[in-house]
Scaffold this motif. Structure first.
Motif, PDB file in Angstrom:
ATOM      1  N   GLU A 126       0.834  -1.211   0.000  1.00 17.47           N
ATOM      2  CA  GLU A 126       0.000   0.000   0.000  1.00 17.47           C
ATOM      3  C   GLU A 126       0.864   1.254   0.000  1.00 17.47           C
ATOM      4  O   GLU A 126       0.601   2.213  -0.750  1.00 17.47           O
ATOM      5  CB  GLU A 126      -0.910  -0.007   1.227  1.00 17.47           C
ATOM      6  N   ALA A 127       1.903   1.261   0.814  1.00 20.77           N
ATOM      7  CA  ALA A 127       2.775   2.431   0.902  1.00 20.77           C
ATOM      8  C   ALA A 127       3.531   2.648  -0.401  1.00 20.77           C
ATOM      9  O   ALA A 127       3.725   3.791  -0.838  1.00 20.77           O
ATOM     10  CB  ALA A 127       3.755   2.264   2.067  1.00 20.77           C
ATOM     11  N   CYS A 128       3.977   1.572  -1.037  1.00 21.53           N
ATOM     12  CA  CYS A 128       4.656   1.703  -2.328  1.00 21.53           C
ATOM     13  C   CYS A 128       3.707   2.287  -3.374  1.00 21.53           C
ATOM     14  O   CYS A 128       4.089   3.139  -4.187  1.00 21.53           O
ATOM     15  CB  CYS A 128       5.170   0.345  -2.798  1.00 21.53           C
ATOM     16  N   ALA A 129       2.466   1.826  -3.358  1.00 28.53           N
ATOM     17  CA  ALA A 129       1.489   2.270  -4.351  1.00 28.53           C
ATOM     18  C   ALA A 129       1.149   3.748  -4.195  1.00 28.53           C
ATOM     19  O   ALA A 129       0.754   4.403  -5.170  1.00 28.53           O
ATOM     20  CB  ALA A 129       0.215   1.435  -4.247  1.00 28.53           C
ATOM     21  N   ASN A 130       1.326   4.273  -2.986  1.00 25.95           N
ATOM     22  CA  ASN A 130       0.951   5.658  -2.725  1.00 25.95           C
ATOM     23  C   ASN A 130       2.163   6.551  -2.476  1.00 25.95           C
ATOM     24  O   ASN A 130       2.067   7.545  -1.756  1.00 25.95           O
ATOM     25  CB  ASN A 130      -0.002   5.724  -1.533  1.00 25.95           C
ATOM     26  N   SER A 131       3.281   6.202  -3.075  1.00 25.94           N
ATOM     27  CA  SER A 131       4.492   7.025  -2.966  1.00 25.94           C
ATOM     28  C   SER A 131       5.154   7.079  -4.339  1.00 25.94           C
ATOM     29  O   SER A 131       4.514   6.831  -5.354  1.00 25.94           O
ATOM     30  CB  SER A 131       5.432   6.453  -1.901  1.00 25.94           C
ATOM     31  N   SER A 132       6.440   7.387  -4.365  1.00 24.48           N
ATOM     32  CA  SER A 132       7.146   7.545  -5.642  1.00 24.48           C
ATOM     33  C   SER A 132       7.661   6.229  -6.211  1.00 24.48           C
ATOM     34  O   SER A 132       8.283   6.217  -7.277  1.00 24.48           O
ATOM     35  CB  SER A 132       8.335   8.497  -5.433  1.00 24.48           C
ATOM     36  N   VAL A 133       7.426   5.126  -5.535  1.00 26.38           N
ATOM     37  CA  VAL A 133       8.013   3.832  -5.899  1.00 26.38           C
ATOM     38  C   VAL A 133       7.511   3.359  -7.258  1.00 26.38           C
ATOM     39  O   VAL A 133       6.307   3.302  -7.503  1.00 26.38           O
ATOM     40  CB  VAL A 133       7.701   2.775  -4.821  1.00 26.38           C
ATOM     41  N   LYS A 134       8.453   3.019  -8.131  1.00 26.47           N
ATOM     42  CA  LYS A 134       8.115   2.507  -9.460  1.00 26.47           C
ATOM     43  C   LYS A 134       8.024   0.985  -9.485  1.00 26.47           C
ATOM     44  O   LYS A 134       7.300   0.414 -10.286  1.00 26.47           O
ATOM     45  CB  LYS A 134       9.146   2.987 -10.486  1.00 26.47           C
ATOM     46  N   ARG A 135       8.793   0.315  -8.625  1.00 27.97           N
ATOM     47  CA  ARG A 135       8.730  -1.152  -8.579  1.00 27.97           C
ATOM     48  C   ARG A 135       9.067  -1.636  -7.180  1.00 27.97           C
ATOM     49  O   ARG A 135      10.011  -1.174  -6.551  1.00 27.97           O
ATOM     50  CB  ARG A 135       9.670  -1.778  -9.597  1.00 27.97           C
ATOM     51  N   LEU A 136       8.279  -2.603  -6.718  1.00 26.29           N
ATOM     52  CA  LEU A 136       8.542  -3.290  -5.459  1.00 26.29           C
ATOM     53  C   LEU A 136       9.065  -4.681  -5.771  1.00 26.29           C
ATOM     54  O   LEU A 136       8.472  -5.418  -6.556  1.00 26.29           O
ATOM     55  CB  LEU A 136       7.245  -3.396  -4.639  1.00 26.29           C
ATOM     56  N   VAL A 137      10.195  -5.040  -5.167  1.00 25.85           N
ATOM     57  CA  VAL A 137      10.722  -6.398  -5.265  1.00 25.85           C
ATOM     58  C   VAL A 137      10.512  -7.054  -3.905  1.00 25.85           C
ATOM     59  O   VAL A 137      11.096  -6.630  -2.905  1.00 25.85           O
ATOM     60  CB  VAL A 137      12.211  -6.407  -5.650  1.00 25.85           C
ATOM     61  N   LEU A 138       9.671  -8.059  -3.879  1.00 29.74           N
ATOM     62  CA  LEU A 138       9.271  -8.705  -2.631  1.00 29.74           C
ATOM     63  C   LEU A 138       9.967 -10.053  -2.484  1.00 29.74           C
ATOM     64  O   LEU A 138       9.968 -10.863  -3.409  1.00 29.74           O
ATOM     65  CB  LEU A 138       7.756  -8.897  -2.626  1.00 29.74           C
ATOM     66  N   THR A 139      10.550 -10.297  -1.319  1.00 29.53           N
ATOM     67  CA  THR A 139      11.121 -11.611  -1.020  1.00 29.53           C
ATOM     68  C   THR A 139      10.030 -12.501  -0.449  1.00 29.53           C
ATOM     69  O   THR A 139       9.510 -12.228   0.629  1.00 29.53           O
ATOM     70  CB  THR A 139      12.263 -11.511   0.004  1.00 29.53           C
ATOM     71  N   SER A 140       9.697 -13.546  -1.173  1.00 27.40           N
ATOM     72  CA  SER A 140       8.793 -14.560  -0.640  1.00 27.40           C
ATOM     73  C   SER A 140       9.650 -15.783  -0.302  1.00 27.40           C
ATOM     74  O   SER A 140      10.681 -15.636   0.341  1.00 27.40           O
ATOM     75  CB  SER A 140       7.688 -14.890  -1.647  1.00 27.40           C
ATOM     76  N   SER A 247      18.437  -7.686 -10.148  1.00 25.31           N
ATOM     77  CA  SER A 247      18.012  -7.873 -11.543  1.00 25.31           C
ATOM     78  C   SER A 247      16.507  -7.694 -11.674  1.00 25.31           C
ATOM     79  O   SER A 247      16.017  -7.143 -12.662  1.00 25.31           O
ATOM     80  CB  SER A 247      18.415  -9.272 -12.031  1.00 25.31           C
ATOM     81  N   ALA A 248      15.765  -8.148 -10.672  1.00 22.31           N
ATOM     82  CA  ALA A 248      14.315  -7.996 -10.705  1.00 22.31           C
ATOM     83  C   ALA A 248      13.905  -6.532 -10.692  1.00 22.31           C
ATOM     84  O   ALA A 248      12.850  -6.167 -11.215  1.00 22.31           O
ATOM     85  CB  ALA A 248      13.683  -8.721  -9.523  1.00 22.31           C
ATOM     86  N   LEU A 249      14.736  -5.686 -10.121  1.00 23.10           N
ATOM     87  CA  LEU A 249      14.471  -4.246 -10.143  1.00 23.10           C
ATOM     88  C   LEU A 249      14.906  -3.630 -11.462  1.00 23.10           C
ATOM     89  O   LEU A 249      14.186  -2.807 -12.048  1.00 23.10           O
ATOM     90  CB  LEU A 249      15.204  -3.556  -8.993  1.00 23.10           C
ATOM     91  N   GLU A 250      16.072  -4.031 -11.963  1.00 25.79           N
ATOM     92  CA  GLU A 250      16.694  -3.347 -13.098  1.00 25.79           C
ATOM     93  C   GLU A 250      16.156  -3.789 -14.459  1.00 25.79           C
ATOM     94  O   GLU A 250      16.100  -2.983 -15.397  1.00 25.79           O
ATOM     95  CB  GLU A 250      18.209  -3.565 -13.059  1.00 25.79           C
ATOM     96  N   VAL A 251      15.811  -5.062 -14.599  1.00 22.26           N
ATOM     97  CA  VAL A 251      15.352  -5.552 -15.900  1.00 22.26           C
ATOM     98  C   VAL A 251      13.913  -5.081 -16.110  1.00 22.26           C
ATOM     99  O   VAL A 251      12.999  -5.480 -15.393  1.00 22.26           O
ATOM    100  CB  VAL A 251      15.434  -7.089 -15.975  1.00 22.26           C
ATOM    101  N   SER A 252      13.735  -4.242 -17.106  1.00 20.35           N
ATOM    102  CA  SER A 252      12.441  -3.575 -17.269  1.00 20.35           C
ATOM    103  C   SER A 252      11.283  -4.540 -17.487  1.00 20.35           C
ATOM    104  O   SER A 252      10.163  -4.294 -17.036  1.00 20.35           O
ATOM    105  CB  SER A 252      12.515  -2.583 -18.438  1.00 20.35           C
ATOM    106  N   ASP A 253      11.522  -5.660 -18.189  1.00 18.09           N
ATOM    107  CA  ASP A 253      10.423  -6.574 -18.467  1.00 18.09           C
ATOM    108  C   ASP A 253      10.326  -7.725 -17.467  1.00 18.09           C
ATOM    109  O   ASP A 253       9.595  -8.696 -17.696  1.00 18.09           O
ATOM    110  CB  ASP A 253      10.520  -7.129 -19.886  1.00 18.09           C
TER     111      ASP A 253
END
Length: 315
Positions: A126-140, A247-253
């Motif tokens: 939620e916080a990422c969606a409502n801030s400047s964040v362009k991509r969230l990389v989540l560790t599952s 890489s999950a952050l940097e690779v655009s696709d």
């Protein structure tokens, strides 16, 4: 700051400028082998890093002693259950890494932590969606994929697989249950908020700590009541897992989920490994020699251009 540190800092910033990599990132979650490696790897690549991982005084001092940390690492605090504090921390960051410790075979995961992990993860999204964040990389975790008694042993486990939550509850596998619940909730909210999110599902994370001793396989065997079904015991080098996150952050696709592992060890091999590495230790009787490991696929991760470490570096 020494001459070499100055050179590394300038080189890192030039690389960011030349390649257009996102420069301002935040690392959240708990102190872990992965979190510390990720902070180090990001600094090495020239990022400005804001870290909210909880540390002791000694751990914080060690982080600030990393090359480039004095200029580009900010240690701050945020409460995962305090949405407002997360929004404040994320402002100005293009990317966020939420590195809650991967759940593997740890049997002492408190059942009450599952709700905390779900609520905290949802606040992050939620916080990422409502801030400047362009991509969230989540560790599952790979544990959010492998626990399903209805899956045939011949079936390849890939990014489409999920652990069966009813099975996890019946077996009191609170760690895998928490990871499955948290990741599913995160995907639902991220899609609703149209947040660009990528998930890394690591196996057991092994390797040398940024500060201190090496974390090896035997660390994870203490207190373990049983192996995952059919003897699945997969692991990955911490450096590979950190690189996979970046890489999950940097690779655009990059998109969706990525299984991250280097090798799968059968129960028979695992018992032999324990006896070889720790001849004075008794092999737990709960480990049989009949396990046939499931087949895992990390082909999707390899599409990001990652080369995994050799097995010898993980023992």
């Amino acid at each position: 700051m020494g001459l070499w540190d100055s050179f590394e800092d300038v080189r890192g910033q030039q690389e960011v400028a030349q390649t257009g990599k996102r420069k301002y990132v935040c690392v959240t979650g708990n102190w872990s082998l992965l979190a510390s490696w990720l902070v180090r790897a990001l600094l090495e690549k020239g990022y400005n890093v804001r870290s909210t991982i909880r540390t002791t005084v000694d751990e914080a001092a060690a982080l600030m002693a990393l090359p480039g940390a004095e200029q580009r690492l900010e240690l701050t605090q945020a409460d995962m259950l305090d949405y407002g504090s997360l929004v404040e921390v994320f402002m100005g960051c293009d990317g966020v890494f939420h590195t809650s410790s991967p759940s593997d075979l740890v049997s002492n995961y408190p059942s009450e932590m599952a709700d905390f992990e779900v609520r905290g993860t949802l606040n992050i999204v939620e916080a990422c969606a409502n801030s400047s964040v362009k991509r969230l990389v989540l560790t599952s975790s790979l544990a959010a994929m492998v626990w399903d008694q209805q899956r045939h042993a011949d079936k390849v486990i890939d990014e489409k697989c999920w652990s069966n939550m009813d099975f996890c509850r019946s077996k009191k596998l609170w760690g895998p249950l928490a990871k499955t619940m948290a990741e599913k909730a995160a995907w639902s909210l991220a899609r609703d908020k149209e947040l660009d999110m990528v998930v890394i599902n690591p196996a057991i994370v092994l390797g040398p700590k940024v500060f201190g001793t090496t974390q090896c396989i035997f660390t994870y065997l203490k207190g373990v009541k049983e192996l995952p079904q059919s003897g699945l015991f997969a692991y990955a080098h911490v450096e590979d897992v950190a690189k996979a996150h970046i890489s999950a952050l940097e690779v655009s696709d990059a998109s969706g989920r990525y299984i991250c592992y280097e090798s799968v060890v059968s129960e028979e091999k695992l018992v032999g490994l324990i006896r070889k590495l720790y001849p004075d230790s008794s092999v737990p009787s709960r480990f049989s020699k009949n396990g046939i490991p499931h087949v895992l696929s990390n082909d999707k991760l390899k599409s990001l251009g990652l080369a995994l470490h050799a097995e010898q570096k993980l023992l």
